[in-house]
Motif scaffolding. Structure first.
Motif, PDB file in Angstrom:
ATOM      1  N   ASN A   1      52.674  -4.545  -5.908  1.00 45.27           N
ATOM      2  CA  ASN A   1      51.225  -4.739  -5.785  1.00 45.27           C
ATOM      3  C   ASN A   1      50.587  -5.056  -7.140  1.00 45.27           C
ATOM      4  O   ASN A   1      49.719  -5.932  -7.233  1.00 45.27           O
ATOM      5  CB  ASN A   1      50.590  -3.492  -5.184  1.00 45.27           C
ATOM      6  CG  ASN A   1      50.972  -3.285  -3.732  1.00 45.27           C
ATOM      7  OD1 ASN A   1      51.240  -4.263  -3.014  1.00 45.27           O
ATOM      8  ND2 ASN A   1      51.015  -2.052  -3.286  1.00 45.27           N
ATOM      9  N   GLU A   2      51.029  -4.348  -8.199  1.00 44.11           N
ATOM     10  CA  GLU A   2      50.507  -4.648  -9.530  1.00 44.11           C
ATOM     11  C   GLU A   2      50.858  -6.067  -9.938  1.00 44.11           C
ATOM     12  O   GLU A   2      50.028  -6.794 -10.517  1.00 44.11           O
ATOM     13  CB  GLU A   2      51.071  -3.644 -10.535  1.00 44.11           C
ATOM     14  CG  GLU A   2      50.528  -2.235 -10.347  1.00 44.11           C
ATOM     15  CD  GLU A   2      51.166  -1.258 -11.322  1.00 44.11           C
ATOM     16  OE1 GLU A   2      52.065  -1.703 -12.071  1.00 44.11           O
ATOM     17  OE2 GLU A   2      50.777  -0.072 -11.314  1.00 44.11           O
ATOM     18  N   TRP A   3      52.081  -6.475  -9.640  1.00 44.06           N
ATOM     19  CA  TRP A   3      52.488  -7.848  -9.989  1.00 44.06           C
ATOM     20  C   TRP A   3      51.657  -8.861  -9.213  1.00 44.06           C
ATOM     21  O   TRP A   3      51.240  -9.891  -9.765  1.00 44.06           O
ATOM     22  CB  TRP A   3      53.963  -8.015  -9.678  1.00 44.06           C
ATOM     23  CG  TRP A   3      54.461  -9.403  -9.916  1.00 44.06           C
ATOM     24  CD1 TRP A   3      54.779  -9.973 -11.106  1.00 44.06           C
ATOM     25  CD2 TRP A   3      54.659 -10.397  -8.907  1.00 44.06           C
ATOM     26  NE1 TRP A   3      55.176 -11.262 -10.922  1.00 44.06           N
ATOM     27  CE2 TRP A   3      55.105 -11.558  -9.576  1.00 44.06           C
ATOM     28  CE3 TRP A   3      54.497 -10.440  -7.535  1.00 44.06           C
ATOM     29  CZ2 TRP A   3      55.410 -12.732  -8.890  1.00 44.06           C
ATOM     30  CZ3 TRP A   3      54.803 -11.601  -6.865  1.00 44.06           C
ATOM     31  CH2 TRP A   3      55.249 -12.724  -7.532  1.00 44.06           C
TER      32      TRP A   3
ATOM     33  N   GLU B   1      54.306  -0.148  -5.397  1.00 43.03           N
ATOM     34  CA  GLU B   1      53.248  -0.157  -6.412  1.00 43.03           C
ATOM     35  C   GLU B   1      53.497  -1.230  -7.455  1.00 43.03           C
ATOM     36  O   GLU B   1      52.573  -1.947  -7.866  1.00 43.03           O
ATOM     37  CB  GLU B   1      53.170   1.220  -7.070  1.00 43.03           C
ATOM     38  CG  GLU B   1      52.613   2.311  -6.150  1.00 43.03           C
ATOM     39  CD  GLU B   1      52.593   3.660  -6.824  1.00 43.03           C
ATOM     40  OE1 GLU B   1      53.088   3.735  -7.976  1.00 43.03           O
ATOM     41  OE2 GLU B   1      52.078   4.627  -6.216  1.00 43.03           O
ATOM     42  N   LYS B   2      54.758  -1.365  -7.892  1.00 38.86           N
ATOM     43  CA  LYS B   2      55.078  -2.413  -8.866  1.00 38.86           C
ATOM     44  C   LYS B   2      54.793  -3.793  -8.289  1.00 38.86           C
ATOM     45  O   LYS B   2      54.244  -4.672  -8.961  1.00 38.86           O
ATOM     46  CB  LYS B   2      56.542  -2.296  -9.276  1.00 38.86           C
ATOM     47  CG  LYS B   2      56.855  -1.067 -10.111  1.00 38.86           C
ATOM     48  CD  LYS B   2      58.336  -1.020 -10.478  1.00 38.86           C
ATOM     49  CE  LYS B   2      58.664   0.217 -11.305  1.00 38.86           C
ATOM     50  NZ  LYS B   2      60.098   0.292 -11.642  1.00 38.86           N
TER      51      LYS B   2
ATOM     52  N   ILE C   1      48.584  -8.439  -8.055  1.00 38.88           N
ATOM     53  CA  ILE C   1      47.224  -8.450  -8.606  1.00 38.88           C
ATOM     54  C   ILE C   1      47.179  -9.242  -9.902  1.00 38.88           C
ATOM     55  O   ILE C   1      46.261 -10.040 -10.138  1.00 38.88           O
ATOM     56  CB  ILE C   1      46.746  -7.002  -8.810  1.00 38.88           C
ATOM     57  CG1 ILE C   1      46.548  -6.314  -7.449  1.00 38.88           C
ATOM     58  CG2 ILE C   1      45.451  -6.970  -9.610  1.00 38.88           C
ATOM     59  CD1 ILE C   1      46.294  -4.832  -7.552  1.00 38.88           C
ATOM     60  N   GLY C   2      48.173  -9.047 -10.786  1.00 39.93           N
ATOM     61  CA  GLY C   2      48.222  -9.821 -12.031  1.00 39.93           C
ATOM     62  C   GLY C   2      48.345 -11.305 -11.784  1.00 39.93           C
ATOM     63  O   GLY C   2      47.690 -12.122 -12.447  1.00 39.93           O
TER      64      GLY C   2
END
Length: 436
Positions: free
Chosen positions: A347-349, A344-345, A351-352
């Motif tokens: 994927n968030e990175w 999840e981390k 996306i950012g």
């Protein structure tokens, strides 16, 4: 002072041992370590070009364990041996530059290691060959080292090999050779087999012993065994004269005093005492029946104890396996949760990063659009300036053409005036000549 050379010998069973070797009895590990350090003092070291503390011979440290079944009356023992062999490294004379005694020692070391390698190769070759015709003879007897540890290679023991190599670049050939040797040794599979029983040498019977045996056989042959019931626990081949393997010794026949008298005095009387009748045999049978019943009860109790112990051990093992499986399952759950959080981390990175890249791309696109409009304005201004300069160039070209034509006219005028001047000068010279 030169130490005496120890020789190898074989006992009656064919086992190889070192003749004249002194064995030290120890009872603790500290005493064994002290014996090892004392024996290490006999190990000879010398300096070579490759090693300052080079061992000049092999070193063997053997631990012999003796287990006695009954310490109070040690009539049977089991002997186990554990040998640690520190093999000296192989050397090349071209690199060590050994001379004299060092050269002889290096030759002996290399010879024993060569024979060891040949033995291992022969064992490996014999294991790969299915037929006995193509098998090789293993040269155990060509070296004392291989002859001493022959039992470990023939299945009467277990053996392990630890190989040491050097990281130096100039010892690359030696390292490759040692690795090849280790590769062959790792493929050798020594199957452990039980040692065949030793043949007992029959003792020579003397005349007196023959007389005693003949008298004893004649005495025991007069006994008649009682009829056996069908419900008897003893087999049909039971022999009351045979030695029992269950009881610690032979049955105690208190009425056999005449046999001892025969052995001591050497009497040759073979008569049977009248007091020995069938009642003695019946008493012995009853005693044996009681012993069998007692042993049977003990056997049943021991089996019950073993079953109870086995059930308890199985329950403990099941509990331990269950707890182990629960721990493994919880560990995997924690690992999966941690991997999920990490994913999840990540994927968030991602996306950012994608959003930042998209914003930068739009910004550059807007900058490129405004830059193109300004470039068109500058191009128009430069184009107008270029047109003005072109007109100036055309005007200047016209002026240049006019100046060129003017200069041409002036040149023609100058030439004509020069010609007129020449004519006037010639006429003037002619007049002066005529006047003179």
């Amino acid at each position: 002072l030169k130490r005496p050379t120890l020789k190898l010998s074989e006992d009656r069973s064919g086992n190889t041992y070192i003749k004249g070797l002194r064995e030290v009895q120890v009872s603790t590990a500290d005493e064994a370590y002290q014996a090892l350090m004392i024996g290490r003092e006999n190990l000879h070291f010398a300096a070579t070009r490759l090693n300052q503390q080079s061992s000049r011979s092999h070193c063997i440290f053997t631990v012999k364990l003796v287990r006695v079944a009954d310490p109070d009356s040690p009539h049977m023992a089991r002997v186990s041996m554990l040998s640690f062999c520190d093999l000296a490294g192989s050397e090349r004379i071209s690199k060590t530059h050994n001379v004299g005694d060092r050269q002889k020692e290096a030759g002996n070391i290399n010879t024993s290691l060569l024979v060891l390698g040949r033995c291992i190769k022969a064992i490996r070759h014999n294991q790969t060959m299915k037929e006995k015709k193509g098998q090789q003879v293993v040269p155990f007897r060509e070296s004392k080292l291989t002859k001493l540890f022959k039992s470990s290679f023939t299945g009467l023991g277990k053996s392990s090999l630890i190989v040491c190599i050097s990281q130096a670049q100039y010892l690359f050939d030696e390292s490759v050779h040692v690795c090849k040797f280790a590769s062959i040794a790792s493929k050798v599979a020594v199957e452990t087999c039980k040692k065949p029983p030793t043949k007992k040498v029959a003792k020579k019977s003397s005349r007196f012993r023959a007389m005693i045996d003949r008298g004893r056989n004649s005495i025991l042959s007069g006994w008649e065994a009682p009829p056996r019931n069908k419900s008897s626990l003893l087999p049909a081949s039971f022999n009351p004269n045979a030695r029992s393997t269950i009881v610690g010794g032979a049955p105690n026949l208190s009425t056999f005093g005449n046999i001892s008298e025969l052995e001591e005095g050497g009497a040759e009387d073979d008569t049977v005492p009248e007091a020995m009748d069938n009642t003695v045999v019946q008493t012995q049978y009853e005693g044996l029946f009681g012993l069998v019943e007692n042993l049977k009860q003990k056997l049943i109790e021991e089996r019950k104890k073993n079953l109870t112990l086995e059930r308890e051990i199985r329950e403990e093992l099941c509990e331990e396996f269950n707890s182990m499986l629960v721990e493994v399952e919880s560990g995997w759950e924690r690992r999966l949760q941690a991997e999920k959080e990490d994913a999840e981390k990540i994927n968030e990175w991602r996306i950012g990063e994608l959003q930042s890249v998209h914003r930068n791309r739009n910004k550059r696109r807007r900058e490129n659009d405004s830059g193109e409009f300004q470039a068109e304005i500058d191009a128009h201004r430069l184009q107008s300036q270029l047109d003005a300069k072109g007109k100036e160039v055309v005007d200047m070209g016209k002026e240049l053409e006019e100046s060129k034509q003017h200069m041409k006219v002036m040149k023609e005028t100058t030439v004509k005036s020069k010609q007129e001047q020449d004519k006037l000068q010639m006429s003037n010279t002619k007049l002066r000549f005529e006047l003179a």
